[in-house]
Design a protein around this motif. Structure first.
Motif, PDB file in Angstrom:
ATOM      1  N   ARG A   1       2.159   1.663  -3.471  1.00  0.00           N
ATOM      2  CA  ARG A   1       1.084   2.049  -4.387  1.00  0.00           C
ATOM      3  C   ARG A   1       0.762   3.538  -4.270  1.00  0.00           C
ATOM      4  O   ARG A   1       0.514   4.209  -5.257  1.00  0.00           O
ATOM      5  N   GLN A   2       0.773   4.069  -3.050  1.00  0.00           N
ATOM      6  CA  GLN A   2       0.449   5.481  -2.833  1.00  0.00           C
ATOM      7  C   GLN A   2       1.545   6.399  -3.357  1.00  0.00           C
ATOM      8  O   GLN A   2       1.287   7.515  -3.759  1.00  0.00           O
TER       9      GLN A   2
ATOM     10  N   GLU B   1       0.827  -1.211   0.000  1.00  0.00           N
ATOM     11  CA  GLU B   1       0.000   0.000   0.000  1.00  0.00           C
ATOM     12  C   GLU B   1       0.862   1.262   0.000  1.00  0.00           C
ATOM     13  O   GLU B   1       0.556   2.228  -0.689  1.00  0.00           O
TER      14      GLU B   1
END
Length: 122
Positions: free
Chosen positions: A29-30, A26
């Motif tokens: 991904r950010q 995550e």
């Protein structure tokens, strides 16, 4: 010589390992600043858009070792050098208007060619 090295080894359950990988995924991904919870602390890293990836599996001695490695540069990329103008970047060239063999046989002032009548002798 490395500027900084951090290493942590500990035993985790399969679910805890999955949670760590999910949190890392995550953060990647950010983009931008990735924060990884390391219990008892958090590691923050600035991650660029493009990374090098390596996976390594070693089996031997009664163990399986799985290493997942991401690598990136800490220096900003150099700007690309300007590319030379290609033939397609230049405006098309216009052909000059045709002229008569004697140098004065056409009139192109109105955008069209007209022949002048021959001169009459006096």
């Amino acid at each position: 010589m490395k500027d900084l090295k951090f290493e942590q080894k500990r035993s985790l359950s399969r679910h805890e390992a999955a949670d760590r990988l999910t949190a890392l995924a995550e953060a990647l991904r950010q983009g931008g600043e990735a924060e990884v919870d390391l219990h008892p602390g958090t590691l923050s890293l600035r991650v660029p858009d493009n990374l090098r990836f390596e996976v390594e599996v070693e089996i031997g001695g009664g163990e399986i070792e799985l290493e997942i490695e991401f690598t990136w540069s800490t220096t900003p990329p150099e700007p690309a050098p300007p590319r030379p103008e290609s033939v397609t970047d230049q405006p098309p060239r216009r052909k000059p208007a045709p002229t008569a063999p004697d140098g004065g046989g056409t009139d192109t002032s109105q955008g069209r060619s007209t022949k002048r009548p021959p001169r009459k002798a006096p």
